[in-house]
Design a protein around this motif. Structure first.
Motif, PDB file in Angstrom:
ATOM      1  N   TYR A  86      -6.592  14.856   3.215  1.00 12.95           N
ATOM      2  CA  TYR A  86      -6.539  13.467   3.714  1.00 12.95           C
ATOM      3  C   TYR A  86      -5.875  13.444   5.091  1.00 12.95           C
ATOM      4  CZ  TYR A  86      -5.183   8.471   3.668  1.00 12.95           C
ATOM      5  OH  TYR A  86      -4.999   7.141   3.965  1.00 12.95           O
ATOM      6  N   ASN A 119      -9.487  13.505  -1.819  1.00 15.41           N
ATOM      7  CA  ASN A 119     -10.125  13.114  -0.563  1.00 15.41           C
ATOM      8  C   ASN A 119     -10.136  14.343   0.343  1.00 15.41           C
ATOM      9  OD1 ASN A 119     -10.583  12.197   2.035  1.00 15.41           O
ATOM     10  ND2 ASN A 119      -9.081  10.557   1.989  1.00 15.41           N
ATOM     11  N   ALA A 159       0.839  -1.206   0.000  1.00 15.87           N
ATOM     12  CA  ALA A 159       0.000   0.000   0.000  1.00 15.87           C
ATOM     13  C   ALA A 159       0.872   1.253   0.000  1.00 15.87           C
ATOM     14  CB  ALA A 159      -0.928   0.002   1.213  1.00 15.87           C
ATOM     15  N   SER A 160       0.307   2.368  -0.444  1.00 14.58           N
ATOM     16  CA  SER A 160       1.125   3.558  -0.708  1.00 14.58           C
ATOM     17  C   SER A 160       1.421   4.435   0.503  1.00 14.58           C
ATOM     18  CB  SER A 160       0.466   4.410  -1.793  1.00 14.58           C
ATOM     19  OG  SER A 160      -0.781   4.888  -1.347  1.00 14.58           O
ATOM     20  N   LEU A 161       0.635   4.331   1.563  1.00 17.03           N
ATOM     21  CA  LEU A 161       0.918   5.199   2.713  1.00 17.03           C
ATOM     22  C   LEU A 161       2.326   4.922   3.244  1.00 17.03           C
ATOM     23  CD1 LEU A 161      -0.361   7.444   4.436  1.00 17.03           C
ATOM     24  CD2 LEU A 161      -1.046   5.674   6.060  1.00 17.03           C
ATOM     25  N   ALA A 169      -3.986   8.729  -5.597  1.00 18.09           N
ATOM     26  CA  ALA A 169      -4.655   7.536  -5.061  1.00 18.09           C
ATOM     27  C   ALA A 169      -5.915   7.159  -5.837  1.00 18.09           C
ATOM     28  CB  ALA A 169      -5.014   7.771  -3.594  1.00 18.09           C
ATOM     29  N   TYR A 170      -6.557   8.162  -6.456  1.00 16.88           N
ATOM     30  CA  TYR A 170      -7.844   7.895  -7.131  1.00 16.88           C
ATOM     31  C   TYR A 170      -7.767   8.155  -8.641  1.00 16.88           C
ATOM     32  CZ  TYR A 170      -9.264   7.770  -2.294  1.00 16.88           C
ATOM     33  OH  TYR A 170      -9.350   7.428  -0.967  1.00 16.88           O
ATOM     34  N   SER A 205      -1.575   3.472  -5.667  1.00 10.97           N
ATOM     35  CA  SER A 205      -1.647   2.052  -5.288  1.00 10.97           C
ATOM     36  C   SER A 205      -2.883   1.412  -5.895  1.00 10.97           C
ATOM     37  CB  SER A 205      -1.700   1.886  -3.764  1.00 10.97           C
ATOM     38  OG  SER A 205      -3.013   2.125  -3.290  1.00 10.97           O
ATOM     39  N   ASP A 245      -0.142  12.592  -4.600  1.00 15.28           N
ATOM     40  CA  ASP A 245      -0.725  11.295  -4.238  1.00 15.28           C
ATOM     41  C   ASP A 245      -1.931  11.013  -5.137  1.00 15.28           C
ATOM     42  OD1 ASP A 245      -1.866   9.099  -3.068  1.00 15.28           O
ATOM     43  OD2 ASP A 245      -2.284  10.052  -1.129  1.00 15.28           O
ATOM     44  N   SER A 253      -4.936  -0.158  -3.934  1.00 16.94           N
ATOM     45  CA  SER A 253      -5.771  -0.451  -2.759  1.00 16.94           C
ATOM     46  C   SER A 253      -7.259  -0.449  -3.075  1.00 16.94           C
ATOM     47  CB  SER A 253      -5.496   0.547  -1.644  1.00 16.94           C
ATOM     48  OG  SER A 253      -4.333   0.179  -0.957  1.00 16.94           O
ATOM     49  N   LYS A 254      -7.722   0.515  -3.871  1.00 18.62           N
ATOM     50  CA  LYS A 254      -9.152   0.560  -4.178  1.00 18.62           C
ATOM     51  C   LYS A 254      -9.409   0.141  -5.625  1.00 18.62           C
ATOM     52  CE  LYS A 254      -9.628   3.462  -0.345  1.00 18.62           C
ATOM     53  NZ  LYS A 254      -9.208   4.761   0.160  1.00 18.62           N
TER      54      LYS A 254
HETATM   55  N1  PLP Z   1      -4.066   8.480  -0.327  1.00 10.56           N
HETATM   56  C1  PLP Z   1      -5.320   8.945  -0.231  1.00 10.56           C
HETATM   57  C2  PLP Z   1      -5.642  10.307  -0.737  1.00 10.56           C
HETATM   58  C3  PLP Z   1      -6.314   8.160   0.361  1.00 10.56           C
HETATM   59  O1  PLP Z   1      -7.569   8.633   0.463  1.00 10.56           O
HETATM   60  C4  PLP Z   1      -5.981   6.876   0.859  1.00 10.56           C
HETATM   61  C5  PLP Z   1      -6.977   6.044   1.535  1.00 10.56           C
HETATM   62  O2  PLP Z   1      -8.036   6.488   1.916  1.00 10.56           O
HETATM   63  C6  PLP Z   1      -4.661   6.443   0.730  1.00 10.56           C
HETATM   64  C7  PLP Z   1      -3.725   7.271   0.133  1.00 10.56           C
HETATM   65  C8  PLP Z   1      -4.223   5.123   1.268  1.00 10.56           C
HETATM   66  O3  PLP Z   1      -3.649   4.398   0.248  1.00 10.56           O
HETATM   67  P1  PLP Z   1      -2.942   3.005   0.499  1.00 10.56           P
HETATM   68  O4  PLP Z   1      -4.008   2.013   0.827  1.00 10.56           O
HETATM   69  O5  PLP Z   1      -2.272   2.733  -0.799  1.00 10.56           O
HETATM   70  O6  PLP Z   1      -1.970   3.185   1.625  1.00 10.56           O
END
Ligand code: PLP
Length: 423
Positions: free
Chosen positions: A138, A188, A100-102, A219-220, A253, A217, A255-256
């Motif tokens: 976020y 987010n 995961a990216s965090l 992410a989406y 990532s 980031d 992740s979703k």
């Molecule tokens: N970045 C953003 C903007 C998110 O909203 C989220 C999860 O809600 C993440 C990263 C988490 O990503 P990962 O699951 O890859 O750690």
């Protein structure tokens, strides 16, 4: 009509009506949770094929790599090829990592703090460091800064990017400003989509710190909710064109896309940033989970495979977003007590209630068995100066639960607003 325009009698009537509605809501004994942006079980089911991939006897990558063994720090080429296209970065400048990216963002921040970036005179940690934080944003980005003693400064975020004037003046004047958190696509929680114009500004504006970094980031990036399907911008190309090739660290990532927390993470940057990252990463690990890369590459197949999968996700979650919009509009629209975002992608809706009411609304909802993300969570230090923002995360609960939760939330918004007007 806004509540402030109501006659005292009409306001008292509204207050009494909402007090009764709220008592009935509490009596229902609901137990609903709209706190975190998690995929629903039906979304996770879409990727159940991963549970049996790569399959018995399958461990060899296209280039002959034995995925069972150490090595291959940059990640398998086949998974990088798929996501380079989707993230609009060169394959050679993309690193595929662990689950995961965090964690990748955490590491990048720690490497910068302890070692400095390729453009730094020394470790960031030796001097006071400030990050600009478009808000609402976020919470976990902000938690990382807080954890490492990085001062955060909020900057207002609009539908197509943050207040550039504010950013321009802060980065130009103050060398302690070393970074900014950006969620460029379907942010987010606002759903903001950064335009190319805004992005060009961000990558080209003069900065007092030579090692200023944009933590981009994405992410989406592929999480569309409409046919508009905003594509990822070529942020690395734009930065290079502007003469600041090293300014951007890109994160993402699956992740979703596949499994949340059991996917593949990505880091991208200029060639110098990628070497820098891999050099530090090489001390932390002898290689990523390439078996996971292989099963993801086999399952997803291609960038088009990912796009097709994301349309299946959309089919599951779009009705939930539509339901939130319908209920907010029908319950709150006439009263002018709130505004909210209508995202074209991502996982959240951002609701603004009257100033000073968000904490009360969230507390009323909690009392009625509806768990909302804490008021202020989308701001640095958990503190919303106007106490008005509430994040709605509709993806995880069932459609019926989403409807019940938002109906209840609207009652809480109306009651808290009427209370405030009467006070
Ligand atoms: N970045 C953003 C903007 C998110 O909203 C989220 C999860 O809600 C993440 C990263 C988490 O990503 P990962 O699951 O890859 O750690």
């Amino acid at each position: 009509m806004s509540l402030s325009d109501l006659s005292p009698d009409a306001l008292a009537a509204l207050h009494s009506e909402q007090t009764t509605a709220y008592a009935a809501l509490v009596d229902r004994g609901l137990k609903l949770d709209l706190t975190r942006g998690k995929p629903a079980p039906a979304q996770l089911d879409l990727s159940n094929a991963l549970l049996t991939l790569p399959g018995a006897g399958e461990y060899t990558a296209a280039d002959g790599t034995d995925c069972r063994n150490y090595g291959g720090g940059q990640g398998l080429p086949e998974i990088r090829e798929i996501f380079a296209e989707l993230l609009n970065v060169p394959v050679a400048q993309l690193v595929a990592g662990d689950n995961a990216s965090l964690g990748v963002m955490h590491d990048t921040l720690v490497f910068s703090l302890l070692k400095g970036t390729v453009d730094s005179a020394g470790p960031w940690v030796k001097e006071p460091i400030t990050f600009l934080c478009p808000v609402p944003g976020y919470d976990r980005h902000f938690a990382l800064c807080e954890q490492f003693g990085i001062t955060m400064e909020p900057v207002a975020l609009g539908p197509d990017g943050p207040d550039l004037e504010a950013i321009r003046s802060r980065v130009a004047d103050d060398p302690s400003v070393r970074g900014i958190w950006i969620v460029p696509t379907y942010a987010n929680p606002t759903g903001s989509v950064y335009t190319e114009e805004v992005t060009r500004e961000l990558v080209s504006m003069p900065t007092a710190a030579p090692d200023f970094r944009i933590f981009w980031d994405n992410a989406y990036a592929v999480h569309h909710l409409t046919d508009a399907e905003h594509p990822a911008l070529d942020v690395l190309g734009l930065a290079a064109e502007a003469g600041n090739p090293n300014r951007v660290f890109v994160f993402a990532s699956t992740s979703k896309i596949t499994f949340a927390g059991a996917g593949v993470s990505f880091f991208a940057g200029s060639p110098a940033n990628v070497s820098w990252y891999l050099q530090h990463l090489g001390k932390r690990t002898i290689g990523p989970d390439k078996v996971n890369h292989l099963r993801h590459a086999r399952y997803l197949g291609s960038a088009d495979g990912v796009r097709e999968l994301m349309r299946k996700h959309r089919a599951i979650i779009e009705p939930k977003f539509a339901q939130v919009e319908t209920i907010l509009q029908s319950r709150l629209g006439d009263h002018e007590v709130a505004t909210w975002t209508r995202p074209e992608g991502g996982y959240f809706i951002s609701l603004d209630v009257p100033d000073g009411c968000a904490t009360r609304v969230v507390a009323l909802a909690k009392e009625a068995g509806i768990a909302m993300t804490a008021a202020g969570a989308a701001f640095p230090y958990g503190s919303d100066p106007r106490d008005r923002n509430i994040r709605i995360a509709p993806t995880f609960p069932s459609p019926d639960d989403v409807a019940a939760a938002i109906e209840g939330l609207c009652t809480c918004v109306l009651l808290a607003s009427a209370e405030q007007q009467q006070a």
